[in-house]
Design a protein around this motif. Structure first.
Motif, PDB file in Angstrom:
ATOM      1  N   ASP A 144       0.821  -1.211   0.000  1.00  0.00           N
ATOM      2  CA  ASP A 144       0.000   0.000   0.000  1.00  0.00           C
ATOM      3  C   ASP A 144       0.855   1.260   0.000  1.00  0.00           C
ATOM      4  O   ASP A 144       0.651   2.173  -0.813  1.00  0.00           O
ATOM      5  CB  ASP A 144      -0.914  -0.025   1.235  1.00  0.00           C
ATOM      6  CG  ASP A 144      -1.726   1.250   1.381  1.00  0.00           C
ATOM      7  OD1 ASP A 144      -2.146   1.803   0.351  1.00  0.00           O
ATOM      8  OD2 ASP A 144      -1.942   1.693   2.525  1.00  0.00           O
ATOM      9  N   LEU A 145       1.835   1.319   0.891  1.00  0.00           N
ATOM     10  CA  LEU A 145       2.635   2.545   1.031  1.00  0.00           C
ATOM     11  C   LEU A 145       3.680   2.701  -0.071  1.00  0.00           C
ATOM     12  O   LEU A 145       4.139   3.819  -0.333  1.00  0.00           O
ATOM     13  CB  LEU A 145       3.315   2.572   2.396  1.00  0.00           C
ATOM     14  CG  LEU A 145       2.382   2.664   3.611  1.00  0.00           C
ATOM     15  CD1 LEU A 145       3.187   2.852   4.891  1.00  0.00           C
ATOM     16  CD2 LEU A 145       1.374   3.793   3.461  1.00  0.00           C
ATOM     17  N   SER A 146       4.045   1.612  -0.717  1.00  0.00           N
ATOM     18  CA  SER A 146       5.061   1.707  -1.776  1.00  0.00           C
ATOM     19  C   SER A 146       4.429   1.839  -3.166  1.00  0.00           C
ATOM     20  O   SER A 146       4.835   2.703  -3.951  1.00  0.00           O
ATOM     21  CB  SER A 146       5.986   0.493  -1.742  1.00  0.00           C
ATOM     22  OG  SER A 146       5.247  -0.704  -1.908  1.00  0.00           O
ATOM     23  N   LEU A 147       3.425   1.035  -3.458  1.00  0.00           N
ATOM     24  CA  LEU A 147       2.843   1.039  -4.800  1.00  0.00           C
ATOM     25  C   LEU A 147       1.660   1.989  -4.930  1.00  0.00           C
ATOM     26  O   LEU A 147       1.519   2.663  -5.951  1.00  0.00           O
ATOM     27  CB  LEU A 147       2.396  -0.377  -5.194  1.00  0.00           C
ATOM     28  CG  LEU A 147       3.474  -1.289  -5.788  1.00  0.00           C
ATOM     29  CD1 LEU A 147       4.592  -1.555  -4.787  1.00  0.00           C
ATOM     30  CD2 LEU A 147       2.872  -2.607  -6.230  1.00  0.00           C
ATOM     31  N   ASP A 148       0.818   2.054  -3.904  1.00  0.00           N
ATOM     32  CA  ASP A 148      -0.375   2.903  -3.984  1.00  0.00           C
ATOM     33  C   ASP A 148      -0.070   4.341  -3.556  1.00  0.00           C
ATOM     34  O   ASP A 148      -0.281   5.279  -4.330  1.00  0.00           O
ATOM     35  CB  ASP A 148      -1.494   2.316  -3.121  1.00  0.00           C
ATOM     36  CG  ASP A 148      -1.897   0.915  -3.582  1.00  0.00           C
ATOM     37  OD1 ASP A 148      -1.704   0.613  -4.784  1.00  0.00           O
ATOM     38  OD2 ASP A 148      -2.374   0.128  -2.751  1.00  0.00           O
ATOM     39  N   ALA A 149       0.420   4.504  -2.334  1.00  0.00           N
ATOM     40  CA  ALA A 149       0.728   5.851  -1.840  1.00  0.00           C
ATOM     41  C   ALA A 149       2.038   6.382  -2.402  1.00  0.00           C
ATOM     42  O   ALA A 149       2.274   7.599  -2.406  1.00  0.00           O
ATOM     43  CB  ALA A 149       0.787   5.842  -0.317  1.00  0.00           C
ATOM     44  N   GLN A 150       2.905   5.475  -2.867  1.00  0.00           N
ATOM     45  CA  GLN A 150       4.225   5.830  -3.402  1.00  0.00           C
ATOM     46  C   GLN A 150       5.045   6.671  -2.416  1.00  0.00           C
ATOM     47  O   GLN A 150       5.801   7.559  -2.802  1.00  0.00           O
ATOM     48  CB  GLN A 150       4.083   6.557  -4.744  1.00  0.00           C
ATOM     49  CG  GLN A 150       3.457   5.683  -5.816  1.00  0.00           C
ATOM     50  CD  GLN A 150       3.486   6.316  -7.199  1.00  0.00           C
ATOM     51  OE1 GLN A 150       3.891   7.462  -7.364  1.00  0.00           O
ATOM     52  NE2 GLN A 150       3.055   5.561  -8.191  1.00  0.00           N
ATOM     53  N   ALA A 151       4.864   6.374  -1.158  1.00  0.00           N
ATOM     54  CA  ALA A 151       5.615   7.079  -0.112  1.00  0.00           C
ATOM     55  C   ALA A 151       6.863   6.311   0.291  1.00  0.00           C
ATOM     56  O   ALA A 151       7.862   6.903   0.704  1.00  0.00           O
ATOM     57  CB  ALA A 151       4.726   7.293   1.107  1.00  0.00           C
ATOM     58  N   LEU A 152       6.806   4.998   0.152  1.00  0.00           N
ATOM     59  CA  LEU A 152       7.936   4.139   0.500  1.00  0.00           C
ATOM     60  C   LEU A 152       8.654   3.735  -0.783  1.00  0.00           C
ATOM     61  O   LEU A 152       8.076   3.082  -1.655  1.00  0.00           O
ATOM     62  CB  LEU A 152       7.432   2.896   1.244  1.00  0.00           C
ATOM     63  CG  LEU A 152       8.477   1.869   1.675  1.00  0.00           C
ATOM     64  CD1 LEU A 152       9.439   2.470   2.684  1.00  0.00           C
ATOM     65  CD2 LEU A 152       7.786   0.637   2.268  1.00  0.00           C
ATOM     66  N   GLN A 153       9.907   4.127  -0.896  1.00  0.00           N
ATOM     67  CA  GLN A 153      10.669   3.897  -2.135  1.00  0.00           C
ATOM     68  C   GLN A 153      11.454   2.585  -2.046  1.00  0.00           C
ATOM     69  O   GLN A 153      12.604   2.552  -1.627  1.00  0.00           O
ATOM     70  CB  GLN A 153      11.624   5.079  -2.385  1.00  0.00           C
ATOM     71  CG  GLN A 153      10.950   6.434  -2.394  1.00  0.00           C
ATOM     72  CD  GLN A 153       9.869   6.534  -3.465  1.00  0.00           C
ATOM     73  OE1 GLN A 153      10.029   6.056  -4.600  1.00  0.00           O
ATOM     74  NE2 GLN A 153       8.744   7.168  -3.119  1.00  0.00           N
ATOM     75  N   ILE A 154      10.786   1.510  -2.441  1.00  0.00           N
ATOM     76  CA  ILE A 154      11.412   0.186  -2.308  1.00  0.00           C
ATOM     77  C   ILE A 154      12.284  -0.188  -3.503  1.00  0.00           C
ATOM     78  O   ILE A 154      12.981  -1.201  -3.485  1.00  0.00           O
ATOM     79  CB  ILE A 154      10.342  -0.907  -2.117  1.00  0.00           C
ATOM     80  CG1 ILE A 154       9.404  -0.948  -3.324  1.00  0.00           C
ATOM     81  CG2 ILE A 154       9.585  -0.701  -0.808  1.00  0.00           C
ATOM     82  CD1 ILE A 154       8.440  -2.111  -3.305  1.00  0.00           C
ATOM     83  N   THR A 155      12.258   0.621  -4.555  1.00  0.00           N
ATOM     84  CA  THR A 155      13.023   0.275  -5.765  1.00  0.00           C
ATOM     85  C   THR A 155      14.520   0.278  -5.516  1.00  0.00           C
ATOM     86  O   THR A 155      15.281  -0.323  -6.284  1.00  0.00           O
ATOM     87  CB  THR A 155      12.701   1.255  -6.902  1.00  0.00           C
ATOM     88  OG1 THR A 155      12.952   2.593  -6.456  1.00  0.00           O
ATOM     89  CG2 THR A 155      11.236   1.133  -7.321  1.00  0.00           C
ATOM     90  N   THR A 156      14.957   0.937  -4.450  1.00  0.00           N
ATOM     91  CA  THR A 156      16.397   1.000  -4.150  1.00  0.00           C
ATOM     92  C   THR A 156      16.873  -0.204  -3.335  1.00  0.00           C
ATOM     93  O   THR A 156      18.076  -0.382  -3.150  1.00  0.00           O
ATOM     94  CB  THR A 156      16.716   2.283  -3.364  1.00  0.00           C
ATOM     95  OG1 THR A 156      15.920   2.306  -2.167  1.00  0.00           O
ATOM     96  CG2 THR A 156      16.406   3.527  -4.191  1.00  0.00           C
ATOM     97  N   ALA A 157      15.935  -1.000  -2.842  1.00  0.00           N
ATOM     98  CA  ALA A 157      16.300  -2.127  -1.977  1.00  0.00           C
ATOM     99  C   ALA A 157      17.074  -3.189  -2.748  1.00  0.00           C
ATOM    100  O   ALA A 157      16.714  -3.550  -3.865  1.00  0.00           O
ATOM    101  CB  ALA A 157      15.051  -2.743  -1.357  1.00  0.00           C
ATOM    102  N   LYS A 158      18.112  -3.694  -2.142  1.00  0.00           N
ATOM    103  CA  LYS A 158      18.938  -4.742  -2.744  1.00  0.00           C
ATOM    104  C   LYS A 158      18.679  -6.110  -2.121  1.00  0.00           C
ATOM    105  O   LYS A 158      19.120  -7.123  -2.652  1.00  0.00           O
ATOM    106  CB  LYS A 158      20.425  -4.391  -2.588  1.00  0.00           C
ATOM    107  CG  LYS A 158      20.840  -3.116  -3.321  1.00  0.00           C
ATOM    108  CD  LYS A 158      20.699  -3.272  -4.822  1.00  0.00           C
ATOM    109  CE  LYS A 158      21.219  -2.042  -5.555  1.00  0.00           C
ATOM    110  NZ  LYS A 158      21.019  -2.168  -7.030  1.00  0.00           N
ATOM    111  N   THR A 159      17.959  -6.120  -0.979  1.00  0.00           N
ATOM    112  CA  THR A 159      17.697  -7.372  -0.267  1.00  0.00           C
ATOM    113  C   THR A 159      16.224  -7.437   0.097  1.00  0.00           C
ATOM    114  O   THR A 159      15.647  -6.456   0.587  1.00  0.00           O
ATOM    115  CB  THR A 159      18.551  -7.460   1.011  1.00  0.00           C
ATOM    116  OG1 THR A 159      19.932  -7.383   0.660  1.00  0.00           O
ATOM    117  CG2 THR A 159      18.289  -8.765   1.748  1.00  0.00           C
ATOM    118  N   PHE A 160      15.629  -8.595  -0.139  1.00  0.00           N
ATOM    119  CA  PHE A 160      14.214  -8.815   0.183  1.00  0.00           C
ATOM    120  C   PHE A 160      14.088 -10.144   0.914  1.00  0.00           C
ATOM    121  O   PHE A 160      14.518 -11.180   0.407  1.00  0.00           O
ATOM    122  CB  PHE A 160      13.392  -8.827  -1.109  1.00  0.00           C
ATOM    123  CG  PHE A 160      11.894  -8.899  -0.893  1.00  0.00           C
ATOM    124  CD1 PHE A 160      11.308  -8.398   0.256  1.00  0.00           C
ATOM    125  CD2 PHE A 160      11.073  -9.465  -1.858  1.00  0.00           C
ATOM    126  CE1 PHE A 160       9.935  -8.452   0.446  1.00  0.00           C
ATOM    127  CE2 PHE A 160       9.702  -9.528  -1.688  1.00  0.00           C
ATOM    128  CZ  PHE A 160       9.130  -9.011  -0.529  1.00  0.00           C
TER     129      PHE A 160
END
Length: 363
Positions: A144-160
């Motif tokens: 929700d916060l990354s894809l919908d609200a676009q407030a959390l920028q997860i595209t920079t994450a290297k580890t999941f």
């Protein structure tokens, strides 16, 4: 002539991993003496940026198997999300978050955020004006916060990391995980930890993981030592009367009662209070679960899902990392579908003693 020792005969120490100093300080604070089997195998692979499938029950030190190397690799000079960790429930995510927050005591610049549902969405968005280095949360709220609200920028994450993957699948969150992973980098390092790897999970693993290393820790070692399972048939008896007799017979030092519905929990509470049995359900449960790291959660979820109308009793005083005393678990299941639970316990390699409350000694 002295016999040469094989390489596998040498147990690794935490010093062998060459973690950052603040990680070593956390290890010291927690009282960890030596790596558990899953830590010994997982930590070096995480540091080598390998994709990992870890099959291990809760209570084996799994959380720190990935937290220690992930934290050691965080670059606090970069103001961006570098690692995302999901858990299927708020409680499990909060536990991971509390473990991760320990690292900030020794590295104050490290930013760790808990992203879970059940809290004010706008407030969560506002907090993300500064991006955390590590995100820990539930799949739905992270999506929700990354894809919908676009407030959390997860595209920079290297580890999941997907923790408790079988529960994640069971609770219907795999689509959210898929959506989150799809927005991350192509060279993403992915780790999946689970008590089991269901068949329905395998297409997801194949889609995102590159030549993953599978590490499986013998579940029997984690669950059967000093554990006894007792089955009491309650046919033609009131379950609550049986429960009261169990409590009077065993008189446990600590007792946690699990039920699958809140209404059932309330009814049990009333029944026991009528018998003047002292309890503080919410506080006691919260304290114990935090201290034992939800050591039997996967086992319990399997039972609760399979046997919807049954109660599960657990009397707990356990051995976890940093605690040197070893006591026992006693699990008592009162059920009607005996064949199904016998099959379940057999598959898990667990022994079951069938007892009569009137004639057999339970303790």
């Amino acid at each position: 002539m002295t016999k040469k020792r094989k390489k596998e005969d040498f147990m690794a120490t935490f010093q062998d991993f060459k973690l950052q100093e603040y990680c070593n300080q956390v290890i010291k604070e927690l009282g960890f003496k030596k790596p558990t089997p899953i830590q010994e195998k997982v930590i070096p692979l995480v540091l080598k940026n390998r994709d990992i499938i870890g099959i291990s029950q809760t209570g084996t030190g799994k959380s720190h198997a990935f937290l220690l190397p992930i934290m050691s690799r965080i670059d606090v000079n970069k103001d961006c999300v570098q690692a995302v960790i999901t858990a299927p429930t708020r409680e499990l995510a909060s536990q991971l978050f509390n473990n991760a927050k320990t690292f900030t005591k020794y590295l104050p610049e490290l930013r760790v955020s808990l992203i879970v549902g059940g809290s004010d969405r706008q407030r969560a968005v506002n907090k993300l004006s500064t991006q955390p280095h590590v995100v820990i949360g539930t799949p739905g709220r992270i999506k929700d916060l990354s894809l919908d609200a676009q407030a959390l920028q997860i595209t920079t994450a290297k580890t999941f990391v997907v923790d408790e993957a079988d529960m994640t699948l069971e609770f219907g969150y795999l689509e959210d995980i898929d959506a989150v992973a799809g927005k991350m980098a192509d060279d993403l390092q992915m780790m999946v930890f689970s008590a089991t790897i269901p068949q329905n999970l395998r297409p997801f693993l194949k889609k995102y993981m590159q030549s993953p290393v599978t590490i499986e820790i013998d579940s029997k070692l984690a669950t059967t030592a000093n554990v006894e399972h007792i089955l009491l048939a309650t046919k033609h008896q009131d379950r609550y009367d049986v429960l009261k007799k169990i409590m009077a017979t065993i008189d446990p030092y600590i007792c946690i009662i699990f039920a699958n519905k809140r209404t059932e929990v309330s009814k049990i509470t009333r029944q026991l209070r009528d018998k003047s049995i002292t309890m503080n359900i919410n506080t006691l449960l919260r304290q114990i679960l935090l201290h034992v790291e939800l050591i039997l959660m996967v086992f319990l979820m399997s039972l609760i899902c399979d046997f919807q109308q049954n109660l599960i009793f657990i009397f707990i005083e356990v051995d976890v990392q940093g605690v040197e005393t070893i006591q026992v678990f006693v699990i008592v299941c009162m059920i009607q579908r005996m064949k199904k639970i016998l099959q379940f316990l057999k598959e898990k390699g667990l022994n079951l003693r069938i007892c009569n409350l009137k004639t057999d000694n339970l303790w």
